[in-house]
Design a protein around this motif. Structure first.
Motif, PDB file in Angstrom:
ATOM      1  N   THR A  52       0.690  -1.295   0.054  1.00 11.29           N
ATOM      2  CA  THR A  52      -0.144  -0.009   0.072  1.00 11.29           C
ATOM      3  C   THR A  52       0.767   1.148   0.065  1.00 11.29           C
ATOM      4  O   THR A  52       1.568   1.362   0.816  1.00 11.29           O
ATOM      5  CB  THR A  52      -0.894   0.007   1.271  1.00 11.29           C
ATOM      6  OG1 THR A  52      -1.583  -1.337   1.215  1.00 11.29           O
ATOM      7  CG2 THR A  52      -1.857   1.050   1.181  1.00 11.29           C
ATOM      8  N   ALA A  55      -0.353   7.229   2.562  1.00 13.56           N
ATOM      9  CA  ALA A  55      -1.940   7.728   2.532  1.00 13.56           C
ATOM     10  C   ALA A  55      -1.999   9.168   1.461  1.00 13.56           C
ATOM     11  O   ALA A  55      -1.089   9.713   1.225  1.00 13.56           O
ATOM     12  CB  ALA A  55      -2.194   8.091   3.709  1.00 13.56           C
ATOM     13  N   ASN A  56      -3.064   8.998   0.943  1.00 13.14           N
ATOM     14  CA  ASN A  56      -3.386  10.246  -0.164  1.00 13.14           C
ATOM     15  C   ASN A  56      -4.615  10.901   0.213  1.00 13.14           C
ATOM     16  O   ASN A  56      -5.300  10.418   1.080  1.00 13.14           O
ATOM     17  CB  ASN A  56      -3.121   9.822  -1.357  1.00 13.14           C
ATOM     18  CG  ASN A  56      -4.221   8.514  -1.589  1.00 13.14           C
ATOM     19  OD1 ASN A  56      -5.485   8.862  -1.700  1.00 13.14           O
ATOM     20  ND2 ASN A  56      -4.039   7.624  -2.049  1.00 13.14           N
ATOM     21  N   ASN A  57      -5.125  11.953  -0.602  1.00 17.36           N
ATOM     22  CA  ASN A  57      -6.280  12.855  -0.159  1.00 17.36           C
ATOM     23  C   ASN A  57      -7.401  12.126  -1.156  1.00 17.36           C
ATOM     24  O   ASN A  57      -8.692  12.765  -0.953  1.00 17.36           O
ATOM     25  CB  ASN A  57      -6.073  14.065  -0.401  1.00 17.36           C
ATOM     26  CG  ASN A  57      -5.804  14.414  -1.842  1.00 17.36           C
ATOM     27  OD1 ASN A  57      -5.280  13.496  -2.660  1.00 17.36           O
ATOM     28  ND2 ASN A  57      -5.726  15.719  -2.214  1.00 17.36           N
ATOM     29  N   PRO A  59      -9.018   8.497  -1.045  1.00 19.73           N
ATOM     30  CA  PRO A  59      -9.199   6.983  -0.418  1.00 19.73           C
ATOM     31  C   PRO A  59     -10.122   6.320  -1.387  1.00 19.73           C
ATOM     32  O   PRO A  59      -9.890   5.067  -1.419  1.00 19.73           O
ATOM     33  CB  PRO A  59      -9.420   7.199   0.783  1.00 19.73           C
ATOM     34  CG  PRO A  59     -10.267   8.475   1.154  1.00 19.73           C
ATOM     35  CD  PRO A  59      -9.651   9.337   0.204  1.00 19.73           C
ATOM     36  N   SER A  63      -8.659   2.871  -2.961  1.00 19.67           N
ATOM     37  CA  SER A  63      -9.186   1.493  -2.826  1.00 19.67           C
ATOM     38  C   SER A  63      -9.808   0.983  -4.076  1.00 19.67           C
ATOM     39  O   SER A  63      -9.682  -0.136  -4.238  1.00 19.67           O
ATOM     40  CB  SER A  63     -10.518   1.727  -1.730  1.00 19.67           C
ATOM     41  OG  SER A  63     -11.702   2.330  -2.183  1.00 19.67           O
TER      42      SER A  63
END
Length: 190
Positions: A52, A55-57, A59, A63
């Motif tokens: 993975t 994190a990004n803005n 989701p 996914s």
């Protein structure tokens, strides 16, 4: 111009007009790009694990891409395996604004009335309603050797969308499938 010549001209114009959308559609579709390590043995790959990305803005897109990668690889016969996989797969994506195309178009037409006929050419200008930009989402998929942690294959493609939801989810699935259809690379005989 006699009736026979007019009919031939009408058929020719009609065939041209009917084939124009096919030409335009093929011009709009993109072809995935890929690059890979020429010396890597892709034939031995059977199992994968997903890594993975940070994190990004977005989701929802993240996914969707993860699920599309898992589905596309499984459809190709690869098995998801969290421990000791043959390769790791990760991805990245970005969304950019793209100006919408101008609405200028040219039309051709023919017709006949009684014993006479004619042909015409017209133009129209489409005034966009709402936003004058669309969005382009670019997806990049990386295949990494788990032993060396080196990139061995990379594929990317993009698609245009106006809104999210079902249409964007379907386009994400199709784009990921197109990218991964080129993996593993087929080496050509020299």
């Amino acid at each position: 111009m006699n009736k026979l010549q007019l009919k031939k001209l009408q058929r020719k114009l009609l065939l041209t007009l009917l084939s124009l959308p096919l030409v335009l559609l093929s011009a709009c579709s993109s072809t995935p790009k890929n690059d890979y390590d020429l010396n890597y043995d892709f034939a031995s790959l059977k199992s994968f694990s997903q890594v993975t990305p940070p994190a990004n803005n977005d989701p929802l897109s993240a996914s969707r891409i993860q699920l599309a990668i898992e589905t596309a690889l499984a459809n190709q016969g690869f098995v998801k395996q969290d421990t000791n996989p043959d390769f790791n797969v990760t991805y990245g994506f970005k969304v950019e604004d793209k100006p919408k195309d101008s609405g200028f178009s040219i039309g051709l037409g023919t017709g006949s009335w009684g014993s006479s006929g004619g042909a015409s050419i017209g133009t129209s200008v489409d005034v966009p309603v709402g936003s004058d930009t669309a969005k382009i989402q670019t997806i990049q998929i990386d295949i990494i050797d788990p032993e060396t942690n080196k990139l061995v294959w990379r594929g990317s493609d993009k698609f245009t969308f106006d809104d999210g939801g079902q249409a964007k989810a379907e386009e994400t699935n199709a784009t990921v499938a197109k990218i991964l259809a080129q993996f593993p690379p087929q080496k050509t005989a020299d």
